[in-house]
Design an enzyme around this catalytic site. Structure first.
Site, PDB file in Angstrom:
ATOM      1  N   ARG A 124       0.797  -1.180  -0.093  1.00 12.18           N
ATOM      2  CA  ARG A 124      -0.036   0.022  -0.131  1.00 12.18           C
ATOM      3  C   ARG A 124       0.901   1.373  -0.082  1.00 12.18           C
ATOM      4  O   ARG A 124       0.335   2.273  -0.649  1.00 12.18           O
ATOM      5  CB  ARG A 124      -1.078   0.139   1.325  1.00 12.18           C
ATOM      6  CG  ARG A 124      -1.562   1.320   1.611  1.00 12.18           C
ATOM      7  CD  ARG A 124      -2.992   1.239   1.757  1.00 12.18           C
ATOM      8  NE  ARG A 124      -3.259   0.477   2.899  1.00 12.18           N
ATOM      9  CZ  ARG A 124      -4.412  -0.308   2.714  1.00 12.18           C
ATOM     10  NH1 ARG A 124      -4.978  -0.622   1.565  1.00 12.18           N
ATOM     11  NH2 ARG A 124      -4.473  -1.402   3.833  1.00 12.18           N
ATOM     12  N   TYR A 125       1.880   1.070   0.855  1.00 12.39           N
ATOM     13  CA  TYR A 125       2.556   2.357   1.034  1.00 12.39           C
ATOM     14  C   TYR A 125       3.943   2.198   0.081  1.00 12.39           C
ATOM     15  O   TYR A 125       4.510   0.782   0.218  1.00 12.39           O
ATOM     16  CB  TYR A 125       3.175   2.679   2.336  1.00 12.39           C
ATOM     17  CG  TYR A 125       2.066   2.887   3.240  1.00 12.39           C
ATOM     18  CD1 TYR A 125       1.324   4.008   3.509  1.00 12.39           C
ATOM     19  CD2 TYR A 125       1.846   1.775   4.182  1.00 12.39           C
ATOM     20  CE1 TYR A 125       0.117   4.328   4.126  1.00 12.39           C
ATOM     21  CE2 TYR A 125       0.529   1.997   5.156  1.00 12.39           C
ATOM     22  CZ  TYR A 125       0.085   2.886   5.071  1.00 12.39           C
ATOM     23  OH  TYR A 125      -1.023   3.246   5.978  1.00 12.39           O
ATOM     24  N   ARG A 128       7.054   0.328   2.138  1.00 15.03           N
ATOM     25  CA  ARG A 128       6.858  -0.859   3.035  1.00 15.03           C
ATOM     26  C   ARG A 128       5.608  -1.785   2.606  1.00 15.03           C
ATOM     27  O   ARG A 128       4.779  -1.397   2.226  1.00 15.03           O
ATOM     28  CB  ARG A 128       6.691  -0.400   4.509  1.00 15.03           C
ATOM     29  CG  ARG A 128       5.543   0.453   4.783  1.00 15.03           C
ATOM     30  CD  ARG A 128       5.994   1.374   5.799  1.00 15.03           C
ATOM     31  NE  ARG A 128       4.859   2.276   6.321  1.00 15.03           N
ATOM     32  CZ  ARG A 128       4.512   3.340   5.985  1.00 15.03           C
ATOM     33  NH1 ARG A 128       5.129   3.859   4.795  1.00 15.03           N
ATOM     34  NH2 ARG A 128       3.418   4.035   6.445  1.00 15.03           N
ATOM     35  N   CYS A 137      -4.313 -18.172  13.763  1.00 10.96           N
ATOM     36  CA  CYS A 137      -4.203 -17.492  15.180  1.00 10.96           C
ATOM     37  C   CYS A 137      -4.404 -18.181  16.347  1.00 10.96           C
ATOM     38  O   CYS A 137      -5.056 -19.365  16.130  1.00 10.96           O
ATOM     39  CB  CYS A 137      -5.041 -16.182  15.080  1.00 10.96           C
ATOM     40  SG  CYS A 137      -4.671 -14.991  13.797  1.00 10.96           S
ATOM     41  N   CYS A 141     -10.192 -13.394  17.191  1.00  6.49           N
ATOM     42  CA  CYS A 141     -10.921 -12.172  17.825  1.00  6.49           C
ATOM     43  C   CYS A 141     -12.135 -11.933  16.926  1.00  6.49           C
ATOM     44  O   CYS A 141     -12.085 -11.898  15.738  1.00  6.49           O
ATOM     45  CB  CYS A 141     -10.076 -10.971  17.691  1.00  6.49           C
ATOM     46  SG  CYS A 141      -8.249 -11.159  18.242  1.00  6.49           S
ATOM     47  N   CYS A 144     -12.327  -9.278  14.309  1.00  3.95           N
ATOM     48  CA  CYS A 144     -11.223  -9.375  13.381  1.00  3.95           C
ATOM     49  C   CYS A 144     -11.429  -8.839  11.990  1.00  3.95           C
ATOM     50  O   CYS A 144     -12.433  -8.975  11.308  1.00  3.95           O
ATOM     51  CB  CYS A 144     -10.448 -10.705  13.039  1.00  3.95           C
ATOM     52  SG  CYS A 144      -9.495 -10.748  11.657  1.00  3.95           S
ATOM     53  N   ARG A 146      -9.711  -8.947   9.341  1.00  2.26           N
ATOM     54  CA  ARG A 146      -9.503  -9.963   8.485  1.00  2.26           C
ATOM     55  C   ARG A 146     -10.252 -11.189   8.739  1.00  2.26           C
ATOM     56  O   ARG A 146      -9.991 -12.306   8.083  1.00  2.26           O
ATOM     57  CB  ARG A 146      -8.112 -10.285   8.280  1.00  2.26           C
ATOM     58  CG  ARG A 146      -7.093  -9.152   8.202  1.00  2.26           C
ATOM     59  CD  ARG A 146      -5.625  -9.670   7.463  1.00  2.26           C
ATOM     60  NE  ARG A 146      -4.994  -8.149   7.522  1.00  2.26           N
ATOM     61  CZ  ARG A 146      -3.796  -8.170   8.256  1.00  2.26           C
ATOM     62  NH1 ARG A 146      -3.452  -8.645   8.982  1.00  2.26           N
ATOM     63  NH2 ARG A 146      -3.174  -6.842   7.914  1.00  2.26           N
ATOM     64  N   ASP A 305     -12.442  -1.637  12.425  1.00  2.95           N
ATOM     65  CA  ASP A 305     -12.694  -1.302  10.905  1.00  2.95           C
ATOM     66  C   ASP A 305     -14.178  -2.202  10.728  1.00  2.95           C
ATOM     67  O   ASP A 305     -14.618  -3.011  11.261  1.00  2.95           O
ATOM     68  CB  ASP A 305     -11.755  -2.459  10.206  1.00  2.95           C
ATOM     69  CG  ASP A 305     -10.426  -1.757  10.181  1.00  2.95           C
ATOM     70  OD1 ASP A 305     -10.350  -0.608  10.022  1.00  2.95           O
ATOM     71  OD2 ASP A 305      -9.273  -2.606  10.246  1.00  2.95           O
ATOM     72  N   ASP A 342      -8.160   3.086   9.864  1.00  4.63           N
ATOM     73  CA  ASP A 342      -7.617   2.692   8.316  1.00  4.63           C
ATOM     74  C   ASP A 342      -8.684   2.968   7.313  1.00  4.63           C
ATOM     75  O   ASP A 342      -9.843   2.313   7.413  1.00  4.63           O
ATOM     76  CB  ASP A 342      -7.450   1.131   8.499  1.00  4.63           C
ATOM     77  CG  ASP A 342      -6.094   0.596   8.034  1.00  4.63           C
ATOM     78  OD1 ASP A 342      -5.783   1.139   6.508  1.00  4.63           O
ATOM     79  OD2 ASP A 342      -5.413  -0.497   8.117  1.00  4.63           O
ATOM     80  N   LYS A 349      -3.618   4.088   7.001  1.00  5.76           N
ATOM     81  CA  LYS A 349      -3.775   4.473   8.484  1.00  5.76           C
ATOM     82  C   LYS A 349      -4.053   6.185   8.444  1.00  5.76           C
ATOM     83  O   LYS A 349      -2.956   6.832   7.957  1.00  5.76           O
ATOM     84  CB  LYS A 349      -3.036   4.081   9.042  1.00  5.76           C
ATOM     85  CG  LYS A 349      -2.985   2.562   9.296  1.00  5.76           C
ATOM     86  CD  LYS A 349      -1.930   2.011  10.382  1.00  5.76           C
ATOM     87  CE  LYS A 349      -1.939   0.458  10.356  1.00  5.76           C
ATOM     88  NZ  LYS A 349      -1.311   0.071   9.014  1.00  5.76           N
TER      89      LYS A 349
HETATM   90  C1  LIG Z   1      -0.404  -0.963   8.953  1.00  7.92           C
HETATM   91  C2  LIG Z   1       0.204  -1.229   7.713  1.00  7.92           C
HETATM   92  C3  LIG Z   1       1.341  -0.971   7.264  1.00  7.92           C
HETATM   93  C4  LIG Z   1       2.437  -0.308   8.340  1.00  7.92           C
HETATM   94  O1  LIG Z   1       2.046   0.900   8.603  1.00  7.92           O
HETATM   95  P1  LIG Z   1       2.545   1.809   9.685  1.00  7.92           P
HETATM   96  O2  LIG Z   1       2.239   3.208   9.823  1.00  7.92           O
HETATM   97  O3  LIG Z   1       4.338   2.087   9.085  1.00  7.92           O
HETATM   98  O4  LIG Z   1       3.007   1.030  10.772  1.00  7.92           O
HETATM   99  C5  LIG Z   1       2.015  -1.330   6.168  1.00  7.92           C
HETATM  100  N1  LIG Z   1       1.190  -1.880   5.174  1.00  7.92           N
HETATM  101  C6  LIG Z   1      -0.161  -1.967   5.258  1.00  7.92           C
HETATM  102  C7  LIG Z   1      -0.969  -2.657   4.217  1.00  7.92           C
HETATM  103  C8  LIG Z   1      -0.777  -1.838   6.634  1.00  7.92           C
HETATM  104  O5  LIG Z   1      -1.791  -1.822   6.753  1.00  7.92           O
HETATM  105  S1  SF4 Z   2      -7.432  -9.362  14.956  1.00  8.75           S
HETATM  106 FE1  SF4 Z   2      -7.593 -11.271  13.556  1.00  8.75          FE
HETATM  107  S2  SF4 Z   2      -5.447 -11.568  12.753  1.00  8.75           S
HETATM  108 FE2  SF4 Z   2      -5.289 -10.408  14.664  1.00  8.75          FE
HETATM  109  S3  SF4 Z   2      -4.975 -12.149  16.249  1.00  8.75           S
HETATM  110 FE3  SF4 Z   2      -7.312 -11.485  16.243  1.00  8.75          FE
HETATM  111  S4  SF4 Z   2      -8.053 -13.325  14.819  1.00  8.75           S
HETATM  112 FE4  SF4 Z   2      -5.841 -13.034  14.477  1.00  8.75          FE
END
Ligand SMILES: *Cc1c(COP(=O)(O)O)cnc(C)c1O
Ligand code: SF4
Length: 387
Positions: A124-125, A128, A137, A141, A144, A146, A305, A342, A349
């Protein structure tokens, strides 16, 4: 021939129930593999262990299939079984509300899939990437973000797929930070995790590695000597640990975080703002103070989210802002995380917080301090012509 099958199943179950009630009584309860093997994943075991509310019973029957349930005996033992509103319980046990889908909810709320050049990688960025090496996991949670992809407990990322990901990172010289996440990367074996980490470390332009995990909280016995010794070979390596509530900080968690910090791993926390669990100043302040005591620096506080079926967990954004306002200036700056959303659809973010700039004037700013008092800051005047 032995006992009929149903009898054997029952006696096995009874034994398990005795274990869940006091896992520390079992000689192997400090072994993380034992903890994983004995996770609570079925309604029948859960129902015998705790008096379920009608919302939970229904939730279990109907919400099955959306997100698996799994609770380690350790994490289960933190539940106050007398309290239907226990913050540990609400994070781990499904409720019927999970079936309600609000109009703003999305399968992929942060647009990760649309920023994914390869399966398991989100870019995304520019500098990184986020690498998802497993869908497992220790505990799922219920909120979650995801939930679309975790919980099937498939095999971790294959060597072939991982090589493709490394080739991508290798050919993108601007990637200087790789965040290993999931699922939970500490659910894979130490050997496989080392394979991933060593290979990424061998890419010259990757400056830092990060691991995003909840295992130190839900399965703290996973943080053992062998793992820590492996991780410390690959510095600079950071870890972001997902914490939700001060009740999660137990003696075992203290031990785990101390081991990681002693290995020189800078520890940060990520917390999701959750209705009825941690959405008040007192709980958050206690959590962040307790985290600093175990050398974990509060990093992000997330607005929850809008993943499918999570509306019962979300609070208003203004609640989060109020919490930050109640922390900033009132306590140690290190105890104040950045509150972020996010962005739905994939904007990344975005920090949100109390507005401390009250007015922008010509040549000055009017600022509000933590007590609400106003101050004017005069901007530097443009350099004078010298002739
Ligand atoms: C959160 C996240 C990061 C890391 O973001 P930081 O602000 O640098 O901690 C990198 N890629 C994705 C897709 C993310 O969701
Ligand atoms: S938030 Fe989702 S990915 Fe993170 S520990 Fe909980 S269940 Fe696993």
């Amino acid at each position: 021939m032995g006992a009929p099958l149903h009898k054997r199943v029952f006696s096995h179950r009874d034994r398990l129930i005795a274990l869940y009630e006091d896992p520390s009584s079992h000689p192997r309860s400090s072994d993380w593999r034992w903890q994983i093997r004995h996770r609570i994943t079925s309604f029948h075991v859960l129902e015998r262990l705790i008096e379920l509310t009608p919302e939970e019973k229904e939730g279990f029957k109907k919400a099955k299939g959306r997100l698996a349930m799994a609770i380690t005996p350790y994490f289960f033992s933190l539940i106050d079984r007398e309290d239907p509103d226990c913050p540990i319980r609400k994070q781990a046990i499904p409720r019927i509300d999970e079936l309600t889908v609000s109009p703003e909810e999305r399968i992929d709320p942060c647009g990760e899939d649309s920023h994914s050049p390869l399966k398991g990688l989100v870019h995304r960025y520019p500098d990184r990437v986020l690498l998802m090496v497993t869908d497992s996991c220790a505990m799922y949670c219920r909120y979650c973000t995801r939930n679309r992809m975790v919980g099937e407990e498939g095999p971790p990322m294959s060597t072939e797929q991982f090589e493709k990901v490394c080739a991508y990172i290798g050919s993108n010289k601007e990637i200087r930070d790789v965040l290993i996440s999931g699922g939970d990367p500490l659910m894979v074996t130490t050997r496989r995790l080392e394979h991933y980490i060593r290979r990424i470390r061998s890419i010259p332009h990757v400056e830092i590695l990060r691991i995003g995990t909840r295992v130190p909280v839900t399965l703290p016995m996973r943080i053992e000597e062998e793992l820590v010794r492996m991780l410390k070979k690959y510095h600079p390596l950071f870890m972001s640990i997902h914490f939700s509530h001060p009740r999660e900080i137990t003696e075992s968690v203290r031990r785990a975080c101390n081991m990681l910090a002693d290995a020189g791993i800078p520890l940060g926390s990520q917390t999701v703002l959750l209705r009825g669990i941690n959405d008040n100043l007192h709980t958050m302040k206690t959590l962040f103070h307790e985290l600093l005591k175990i050398r974990v620096r509060p990093y992000y506080l997330y607005q929850c989210d809008p993943a499918l079926g999570t509306s019962h967990f979300r609070t208003s954004i203004s609640r989060g802002i109020e919490i930050i306002e109640g922390l900033r200036g009132h306590t140690t700056g290190y105890a104040v995380p950045t509150f972020v959303i996010d962005a739905p659809g994939g904007g990344g973010k975005i920090p949100i917080g109390p507005g401390y700039v009250v007015e922008r004037r010509e040549g000055s700013l009017v600022l509000k301090n933590y007590e609400g008092r106003l101050f004017e800051y005069i901007e530097p005047s443009p350099p004078k012509e010298t002739s």
